[in-house]
Design a protein around this motif. Structure first.
Motif, PDB file in Angstrom:
ATOM      1  N   ALA A  65      99.695  27.547   8.904  1.00  9.81           N
ATOM      2  CA  ALA A  65      98.860  26.869   9.907  1.00  9.81           C
ATOM      3  C   ALA A  65      98.196  25.624   9.309  1.00  9.81           C
ATOM      4  O   ALA A  65      98.113  24.578   9.961  1.00  9.81           O
ATOM      5  CB  ALA A  65      97.803  27.823  10.448  1.00  9.81           C
ATOM      6  N   ALA A  66      97.747  25.722   8.082  1.00  6.08           N
ATOM      7  CA  ALA A  66      97.122  24.573   7.419  1.00  6.08           C
ATOM      8  C   ALA A  66      98.132  23.443   7.237  1.00  6.08           C
ATOM      9  O   ALA A  66      97.815  22.270   7.449  1.00  6.08           O
ATOM     10  CB  ALA A  66      96.540  25.000   6.074  1.00  6.08           C
ATOM     11  N   GLN A  69      98.754  21.828  10.592  1.00  2.38           N
ATOM     12  CA  GLN A  69      97.615  21.024  11.021  1.00  2.38           C
ATOM     13  C   GLN A  69      97.638  19.647  10.353  1.00  2.38           C
ATOM     14  O   GLN A  69      97.281  18.647  10.965  1.00  2.38           O
ATOM     15  CB  GLN A  69      96.315  21.748  10.705  1.00  2.38           C
ATOM     16  CG  GLN A  69      95.092  21.049  11.262  1.00  2.38           C
ATOM     17  CD  GLN A  69      93.813  21.823  10.991  1.00  2.38           C
ATOM     18  OE1 GLN A  69      93.782  22.677  10.111  1.00  2.38           O
ATOM     19  NE2 GLN A  69      92.788  21.538  11.747  1.00  2.38           N
ATOM     20  N   ALA A 166      96.331  17.368  16.105  1.00  2.00           N
ATOM     21  CA  ALA A 166      95.586  17.895  14.959  1.00  2.00           C
ATOM     22  C   ALA A 166      94.399  18.735  15.425  1.00  2.00           C
ATOM     23  O   ALA A 166      94.122  19.806  14.880  1.00  2.00           O
ATOM     24  CB  ALA A 166      95.111  16.757  14.061  1.00  2.00           C
ATOM     25  N   GLN A 167      93.701  18.256  16.463  1.00  2.00           N
ATOM     26  CA  GLN A 167      92.554  18.995  16.992  1.00  2.00           C
ATOM     27  C   GLN A 167      93.005  20.296  17.661  1.00  2.00           C
ATOM     28  O   GLN A 167      92.325  21.312  17.566  1.00  2.00           O
ATOM     29  CB  GLN A 167      91.783  18.140  17.985  1.00  2.00           C
ATOM     30  CG  GLN A 167      91.030  17.005  17.335  1.00  2.00           C
ATOM     31  CD  GLN A 167      90.425  16.045  18.351  1.00  2.00           C
ATOM     32  OE1 GLN A 167      90.667  16.145  19.535  1.00  2.00           O
ATOM     33  NE2 GLN A 167      89.650  15.084  17.859  1.00  2.00           N
ATOM     34  N   SER A 169      95.469  22.121  16.840  1.00  2.00           N
ATOM     35  CA  SER A 169      95.878  23.114  15.852  1.00  2.00           C
ATOM     36  C   SER A 169      94.677  23.769  15.159  1.00  2.00           C
ATOM     37  O   SER A 169      94.794  24.843  14.598  1.00  2.00           O
ATOM     38  CB  SER A 169      96.822  22.498  14.824  1.00  2.00           C
ATOM     39  OG  SER A 169      96.149  21.503  14.087  1.00  2.00           O
ATOM     40  N   SER A 170      93.503  23.134  15.235  1.00  2.00           N
ATOM     41  CA  SER A 170      92.317  23.702  14.591  1.00  2.00           C
ATOM     42  C   SER A 170      91.930  25.075  15.150  1.00  2.00           C
ATOM     43  O   SER A 170      91.661  25.986  14.375  1.00  2.00           O
ATOM     44  CB  SER A 170      91.137  22.738  14.704  1.00  2.00           C
ATOM     45  OG  SER A 170      91.379  21.586  13.955  1.00  2.00           O
ATOM     46  N   LEU A 173      94.249  27.708  13.783  1.00  2.00           N
ATOM     47  CA  LEU A 173      93.928  28.025  12.394  1.00  2.00           C
ATOM     48  C   LEU A 173      92.685  28.910  12.326  1.00  2.00           C
ATOM     49  O   LEU A 173      92.658  29.888  11.574  1.00  2.00           O
ATOM     50  CB  LEU A 173      93.717  26.749  11.584  1.00  2.00           C
ATOM     51  CG  LEU A 173      93.445  26.898  10.100  1.00  2.00           C
ATOM     52  CD1 LEU A 173      94.588  27.620   9.418  1.00  2.00           C
ATOM     53  CD2 LEU A 173      93.216  25.547   9.459  1.00  2.00           C
TER      54      LEU A 173
END
Length: 178
Positions: A65-66, A69, A166-167, A169-170, A173
């Motif tokens: 996940a990181a 992201q 990107a947001q 995927s936060s 995570l």
């Protein structure tokens, strides 16, 4: 004949200058691509090493996940660098084109003025030619501005899409970490 030779020399200089800019851009782009591949390989190696040392499936999911992201941010940075390479070449191309057009227009105006110099109302013909050239220049500038705006809009949309990805995927995570 010297005028023709001077024009030919100037044209060749412009062509070679633009070719040099194109090669410089290709060289920069190749260097960027090689560096990107080198970085990707190093990151893949590190990810594989970390994945092999994880103690649980949950840790592996967090690691993946990181990495996911970070991908849109990296893609955006790469896209910006590529865009800079093309923008530099495009600016050189536009400058050369504008210089060439300005020279051709000045020569056309001089030729019209010389050709009609002794005829009655020649100043009207020259003025009409100048007006046509001015109108052409204004149309080119508007088209150029619209093209720049379109490029800026596309770049802004790509940036926004990458930031949104990107947001987005936060939370995923955070959910994995919980």
């Amino acid at each position: 004949m010297t005028s023709l030779a001077a024009e030919t020399t100037a044209s060749m200089h412009t062509i070679f200058s633009l070719a040099g800019e194109a090669f410089k851009g290709a060289e920069t782009l190749s260097s960027l691509n090689l560096q990107t591949l080198k970085t990707l390989m190093a990151e893949s190696e590190e990810s594989s090493r970390l994945a092999g040392s994880t103690g649980s499936p949950l840790e592996l999911m967090k690691l993946q996940a990181a990495m996911l992201q970070a991908a849109p941010v990296k893609a955006l940075a790469y896209g910006r660098q590529v865009q800079e390479v093309f923008a530099t070449f495009d600016a050189a191309r536009r400058a050369a084109y504008e210089e060439s057009v300005a020279s051709a227009q000045a020569k056309l105006l001089a030729a019209v003025s010389s050709f009609f110099g002794n005829t009655p109302n020649s100043e009207k013909i020259v003025a009409l030619t100048q007006t046509a050239l001015d109108t052409s220049n204004k149309a080119y500038k508007r088209m150029n501005e619209a093209s720049k705006q379109l490029s800026e809009t596309v770049a802004a949309n790509v940036t926004k899409a990458s930031e949104t990805a990107a947001q987005a995927s936060s939370p995923a995570l955070a959910q994995i970490e919980a």
